[in-house]
Design an enzyme around this catalytic site. Structure first.
Site, PDB file in Angstrom:
ATOM      1  N   ARG A   1       0.834  -1.187   0.000  1.00 48.01           N
ATOM      2  CA  ARG A   1       0.000   0.000   0.000  1.00 48.01           C
ATOM      3  C   ARG A   1       0.871   1.241   0.000  1.00 48.01           C
ATOM      4  O   ARG A   1       1.943   1.216   0.609  1.00 48.01           O
ATOM      5  CB  ARG A   1      -0.796   0.068   1.318  1.00 48.01           C
ATOM      6  CG  ARG A   1      -2.144  -0.359   1.163  1.00 48.01           C
ATOM      7  CD  ARG A   1      -2.886  -0.576   2.445  1.00 48.01           C
ATOM      8  NE  ARG A   1      -3.727  -1.699   2.187  1.00 48.01           N
ATOM      9  CZ  ARG A   1      -4.808  -1.645   1.412  1.00 48.01           C
ATOM     10  NH1 ARG A   1      -5.210  -0.505   0.918  1.00 48.01           N
ATOM     11  NH2 ARG A   1      -5.490  -2.737   1.147  1.00 48.01           N
ATOM     12  N   LEU A   2       0.363   2.293  -0.634  1.00 46.03           N
ATOM     13  CA  LEU A   2       1.114   3.548  -0.583  1.00 46.03           C
ATOM     14  C   LEU A   2       0.943   4.162   0.808  1.00 46.03           C
ATOM     15  O   LEU A   2      -0.144   4.127   1.384  1.00 46.03           O
ATOM     16  CB  LEU A   2       0.553   4.536  -1.613  1.00 46.03           C
ATOM     17  CG  LEU A   2       1.025   4.382  -3.053  1.00 46.03           C
ATOM     18  CD1 LEU A   2       0.372   5.447  -3.920  1.00 46.03           C
ATOM     19  CD2 LEU A   2       2.543   4.486  -3.145  1.00 46.03           C
ATOM     20  N   ILE A   3       2.031   4.705   1.335  1.00 46.20           N
ATOM     21  CA  ILE A   3       1.957   5.407   2.621  1.00 46.20           C
ATOM     22  C   ILE A   3       1.361   6.790   2.354  1.00 46.20           C
ATOM     23  O   ILE A   3       1.727   7.469   1.391  1.00 46.20           O
ATOM     24  CB  ILE A   3       3.369   5.518   3.246  1.00 46.20           C
ATOM     25  CG1 ILE A   3       3.958   4.124   3.515  1.00 46.20           C
ATOM     26  CG2 ILE A   3       3.340   6.357   4.522  1.00 46.20           C
ATOM     27  CD1 ILE A   3       3.256   3.305   4.588  1.00 46.20           C
TER      28      ILE A   3
ATOM     29  N   HIS B   1      12.276  -3.110  -2.443  1.00 49.71           N
ATOM     30  CA  HIS B   1      11.525  -3.383  -3.678  1.00 49.71           C
ATOM     31  C   HIS B   1      12.312  -4.355  -4.551  1.00 49.71           C
ATOM     32  O   HIS B   1      13.523  -4.196  -4.718  1.00 49.71           O
ATOM     33  CB  HIS B   1      11.262  -2.071  -4.416  1.00 49.71           C
ATOM     34  CG  HIS B   1      10.395  -2.243  -5.613  1.00 49.71           C
ATOM     35  ND1 HIS B   1       9.026  -2.435  -5.514  1.00 49.71           N
ATOM     36  CD2 HIS B   1      10.694  -2.316  -6.942  1.00 49.71           C
ATOM     37  CE1 HIS B   1       8.521  -2.595  -6.731  1.00 49.71           C
ATOM     38  NE2 HIS B   1       9.511  -2.523  -7.613  1.00 49.71           N
TER      39      HIS B   1
HETATM   40  C1  GAR Z   1       9.394  -8.821  -1.270  1.00 48.13           C
HETATM   41  O1  GAR Z   1      10.012  -9.404  -2.385  1.00 48.13           O
HETATM   42  C2  GAR Z   1       9.396  -7.319  -1.388  1.00 48.13           C
HETATM   43  O2  GAR Z   1      10.524  -6.810  -2.040  1.00 48.13           O
HETATM   44  C3  GAR Z   1       8.156  -7.072  -2.180  1.00 48.13           C
HETATM   45  O3  GAR Z   1       7.219  -7.968  -1.652  1.00 48.13           O
HETATM   46  C4  GAR Z   1       7.899  -9.162  -1.254  1.00 48.13           C
HETATM   47  C5  GAR Z   1       7.417  -9.554   0.124  1.00 48.13           C
HETATM   48  O4  GAR Z   1       7.890 -10.832   0.472  1.00 48.13           O
HETATM   49  N1  GAR Z   1       7.706  -5.714  -2.065  1.00 48.13           N
HETATM   50  C6  GAR Z   1       7.171  -5.014  -3.069  1.00 48.13           C
HETATM   51  O5  GAR Z   1       6.933  -5.482  -4.163  1.00 48.13           O
HETATM   52  C7  GAR Z   1       6.852  -3.570  -2.728  1.00 48.13           C
HETATM   53  N2  GAR Z   1       6.525  -2.811  -3.881  1.00 48.13           N
HETATM   54  P1  GAR Z   1       7.778 -11.338   1.971  1.00 48.13           P
HETATM   55  O6  GAR Z   1       6.335 -11.134   2.434  1.00 48.13           O
HETATM   56  O7  GAR Z   1       8.149 -12.790   1.918  1.00 48.13           O
HETATM   57  O8  GAR Z   1       8.750 -10.525   2.799  1.00 48.13           O
END
Ligand code: GAR
Length: 200
Positions: free
Chosen positions: A91-93, A109
């Site tokens: 979600r966007l902050i 990211h």
């Molecule tokens: C991670 O790969 C993170 O970089 C990504 O969600 C995944 C969460 O994995 N975040 C985004 O895409 C943010 N835009 P996890 O729940 O196993 O930590």
């Protein structure tokens, strides 16, 4: 020791890696709160197992982002949280938390930003056919994955890689560099007596 909150929406493997690093002393911080916007997310189980306080909410139960962020802020204040770490928080902050935690929110990211911001960054990279992708840790501003970059690590996409193997490698890198980058950042902030807190 700095008190942090981790925000997550999914499996929470990054939450786990950060928490484990605080336990082993590689990251000198205390995870005081998990904030989660998905009541059935696996990360909640991980936090409970670790004995980390949780605040779980459904955005649809609130009239607006301002309203639920005001509630989150209340919870953060109760736990004396000083820094917010986003780890798969999808979600966007909004303005409430950006204002209260100016320069004290970071995100991870799964791409080399500014390439492939937003959802399914790994899928976007696969579709684009890039030979190199990676992981970015950055400060959070009002945009979608647009804040100043703190650290990046590239990952080569060799022959025979599948979406699954790229994802595995990305996670491996994330788990290694998030805690390490946070540790460096907190040490720098401590040394500089908070004057390093980013303002933008
Ligand atoms: C991670 O790969 C993170 O970089 C990504 O969600 C995944 C969460 O994995 N975040 C985004 O895409 C943010 N835009 P996890 O729940 O196993 O930590």
């Amino acid at each position: 020791m700095i008190s942090i909150a981790v925000f997550a929406s999914g499996s929470g493997s990054n939450f786990q890696a950060i928490y484990d690093a605080t336990q082993s002393g590689r990251l000198q911080a205390q995870v005081s709160l998990l904030v989660c916007d998905k009541p059935d997310a696996k990360v909640i189980e991980r936090a409970e197992k670790a004995g980390v306080q949780t605040f779980v909410f459904s955005p649809k139960d609130f009239a607006s982002k301002e309203e639920y962020e005001t509630e989150i802020y209340k919870q953060l204040s109760q736990q004396n949280v000083e820094f917010i770490v986003l780890a798969g928080y999808m979600r966007l902050i909004g303005s409430v938390l950006l204002e209260k935690f100016k320069g004290k929110i970071v995100n991870i990211h799964p791409s080399l930003l500014p390439s492939f911001p937003g959802k399914d960054a790994i899928g976007q990279a696969v579709k684009a056919g890039v030979k190199v992708t990676g992981v970015t840790i950055h400060y959070v501003d009002a945009g979608m994955d647009t804040g100043p970059i703190i650290a990046q690590q590239a990952i080569e996409i060799g022959k025979g890689y599948t979406r699954e193997t790229i994802e595995q490698r990305i996670h491996q890198v994330e788990h290694a560099i998030y805690a390490e980058t946070l540790q460096q950042l907190f040490q720098q902030i401590k040394k500089a007596g908070n004057s390093l807190i980013k303002t933008f």
